[in-house]
Scaffold this active site. Structure first.
Site, PDB file in Angstrom:
ATOM      1  N   TYR A 106       1.752   5.906   2.702  1.00  0.00           N
ATOM      2  CA  TYR A 106       1.975   7.320   3.003  1.00  0.00           C
ATOM      3  C   TYR A 106       3.079   7.741   2.044  1.00  0.00           C
ATOM      4  O   TYR A 106       4.130   7.106   1.996  1.00  0.00           O
ATOM      5  CB  TYR A 106       2.464   7.548   4.437  1.00  0.00           C
ATOM      6  CG  TYR A 106       1.619   6.940   5.528  1.00  0.00           C
ATOM      7  CD1 TYR A 106       0.232   6.895   5.451  1.00  0.00           C
ATOM      8  CD2 TYR A 106       2.233   6.411   6.673  1.00  0.00           C
ATOM      9  CE1 TYR A 106      -0.521   6.340   6.471  1.00  0.00           C
ATOM     10  CE2 TYR A 106       1.491   5.863   7.698  1.00  0.00           C
ATOM     11  CZ  TYR A 106       0.106   5.822   7.597  1.00  0.00           C
ATOM     12  OH  TYR A 106      -0.630   5.276   8.611  1.00  0.00           O
ATOM     13  N   CYS A 109       6.591   8.085   3.583  1.00  0.00           N
ATOM     14  CA  CYS A 109       7.120   6.942   4.330  1.00  0.00           C
ATOM     15  C   CYS A 109       8.285   6.323   3.553  1.00  0.00           C
ATOM     16  O   CYS A 109       8.139   5.994   2.373  1.00  0.00           O
ATOM     17  CB  CYS A 109       6.010   5.914   4.535  1.00  0.00           C
ATOM     18  SG  CYS A 109       6.585   4.257   4.947  1.00  0.00           S
ATOM     19  N   PHE A 111       9.615   3.366   3.718  1.00  0.00           N
ATOM     20  CA  PHE A 111       9.338   1.993   3.302  1.00  0.00           C
ATOM     21  C   PHE A 111       8.411   1.963   2.076  1.00  0.00           C
ATOM     22  O   PHE A 111       8.579   1.126   1.182  1.00  0.00           O
ATOM     23  CB  PHE A 111       8.731   1.198   4.463  1.00  0.00           C
ATOM     24  CG  PHE A 111       9.651   1.070   5.640  1.00  0.00           C
ATOM     25  CD1 PHE A 111      10.753   0.229   5.594  1.00  0.00           C
ATOM     26  CD2 PHE A 111       9.428   1.811   6.794  1.00  0.00           C
ATOM     27  CE1 PHE A 111      11.617   0.105   6.679  1.00  0.00           C
ATOM     28  CE2 PHE A 111      10.279   1.700   7.876  1.00  0.00           C
ATOM     29  CZ  PHE A 111      11.378   0.849   7.825  1.00  0.00           C
ATOM     30  N   CYS A 112       7.449   2.872   2.046  1.00  0.00           N
ATOM     31  CA  CYS A 112       6.577   2.983   0.871  1.00  0.00           C
ATOM     32  C   CYS A 112       7.362   3.481  -0.337  1.00  0.00           C
ATOM     33  O   CYS A 112       7.140   3.036  -1.470  1.00  0.00           O
ATOM     34  CB  CYS A 112       5.419   3.928   1.159  1.00  0.00           C
ATOM     35  SG  CYS A 112       4.354   3.411   2.525  1.00  0.00           S
TER      36      CYS A 112
END
Length: 378
Positions: A106, A109, A111-112
């Site tokens: 995503y 996101c 973390f992404c």
């Protein structure tokens, strides 16, 4: 095989040249160099010597020289082939081409965003597959149902942002290890969190799997490795939890955040409308629970300000980055988390009310140096 043949031809040549008839002829011509050599040799060598008998010293010398020449040429070609094979193996290691990377994500996101910051900084080309956060059809093939997921080729799957980053960083440094070999150093574990929910965790995920020599080269100063690991974990365990309470702090900010999420994400027309309005209302309420769960102040901005100021203070005034002259994995992790707020009120307030601005702008510049190499980004 070629080397054995070359040695055999050489033995035959010396045997012929050192046979008694040849030595006598050679001694008459070159008495100064007369020495005693044993002929030796059995099997094929003996048969060839027998076939040379009766031809005289000159014939044996010619035949011996021929075999020596053949043996020498054979040895030369053997050495050349061996060297070519050795160089070819080195070429495979050095110039086998970039890893084939596909990132399922995503865009908004954190973390992404951490993984993208790492890939961009290191100039690793990758293809992006934006996942629909409602149906998640794009990752239906995976048992692991979260993002980010990074595929290396078609068969190696990396899960968890910190495992992805540690694995790839290890791969870039330790050229003798494959990604699959490295991945085995981060075993998956099932656990139950404080809310009674089963979660997947990974051992060693902030460690790089390096030899002692590689570790010393990567972290030349005492304490550098522990400092990097500490702040990488801080980014995951604390900083990331400040994002939602801040971007959904008010109904207006929540609506603006979901407008951004829908615009940048992969939603159908109806999904986008539903997500924007219903999601914004839901996340406004959820952010209040998150504030309570993580023990945040009523004004969650103050927690965000303190966190980024703590980060800047840890870097200090003498370093451009926590990594020194160049960003390390902690720099990239913190930058990746903060970057998802760009364009929102929380980001503007953070830049205006903390000391993070100069470090952040340096990180922007550093992470974009090789960004043009990333494939699949438009």
């Amino acid at each position: 095989m070629a080397a054995t043949c070359a040695r055999s031809l050489g033995k035959v040549g010396w045997a012929l040249l050192e046979s008694p008839g040849t030595r006598r002829s050679a001694a008459a011509t070159y008495p100064r160099y007369r020495r005693a050599y044993g002929t030796g040799g059995t099997g094929a060598v003996s048969q060839l010597l027998s076939s040379a008998r009766g031809r005289g010293g000159a014939g044996r010398r010619v035949l011996g020289c021929a075999f020596l020449l053949g043996g020498g040429l054979g040895l030369y070609h053997t050495v050349r082939l061996s060297l070519q094979q050795h160089l070819a193996q080195d070429d495979v290691k050095v110039s086998s081409g970039p890893l084939s990377l596909t990132l399922y994500q995503y865009k908004t996101c954190p973390f992404c965003s951490k993984v993208r910051a790492f890939l961009d900084y290191h100039g690793l080309p990758y293809r992006v597959v934006e996942v629909n956060p409602v149906m998640r059809h794009e990752i239906k093939w995976s048992v692991y149902r979260k993002v980010p997921i990074l595929m290396v080729g078609d068969d190696v799957q990396l899960n968890d942002s910190s495992v992805i980053i540690s694995s790839l960083k290890t791969y870039l440094i330790a050229k003798d290890k494959s990604v699959l070999d490295i991945l085995r150093c981060y075993p998956e574990m099932k656990a139950v969190n404080d809310r009674g929910k089963e979660v997947t965790e990974y051992s060693n995920k902030y460690w790089l799997m390096l030899s002692e020599t590689e570790t010393t080269t990567t972290y030349p100063e005492k304490g550098m490795q522990k400092e990097e690991m500490k702040w990488r974990q801080w980014a995951d365990d604390w900083l990331v939890h400040l994002i939602s309470p801040n971007v959904y702090r008010t109904t207006g900010e929540s609506l603006a955040s979901f407008d951004y999420i829908v615009r940048e994400g992969k939603f159908g027309a109806y999904e986008g409308f539903f997500a924007k309005y219903v999601g914004a209302a839901a996340m406004f309420l959820i952010s209040k629970r998150l504030k309570s769960r993580h023990g945040l102040q009523d004004d969650v901005r103050q927690d965000l300000y303190k966190a980024v100021n703590d980060w800047v203070a840890a870097i200090g005034k003498k370093r451009k980055f926590m990594g020194g002259e160049q960003p390390n994995l902690a720099d990239l992790a913190v930058f990746g988390v903060l970057r998802v707020m760009e364009g929102l009120q929380a980001f503007d307030d953070m830049m205006a009310n903390t000391k993070v601005k100069h470090w952040y702008r340096r990180m922007e510049k550093a992470s974009r140096l090789d960004e043009g190499l990333a494939a699949g980004k438009h």
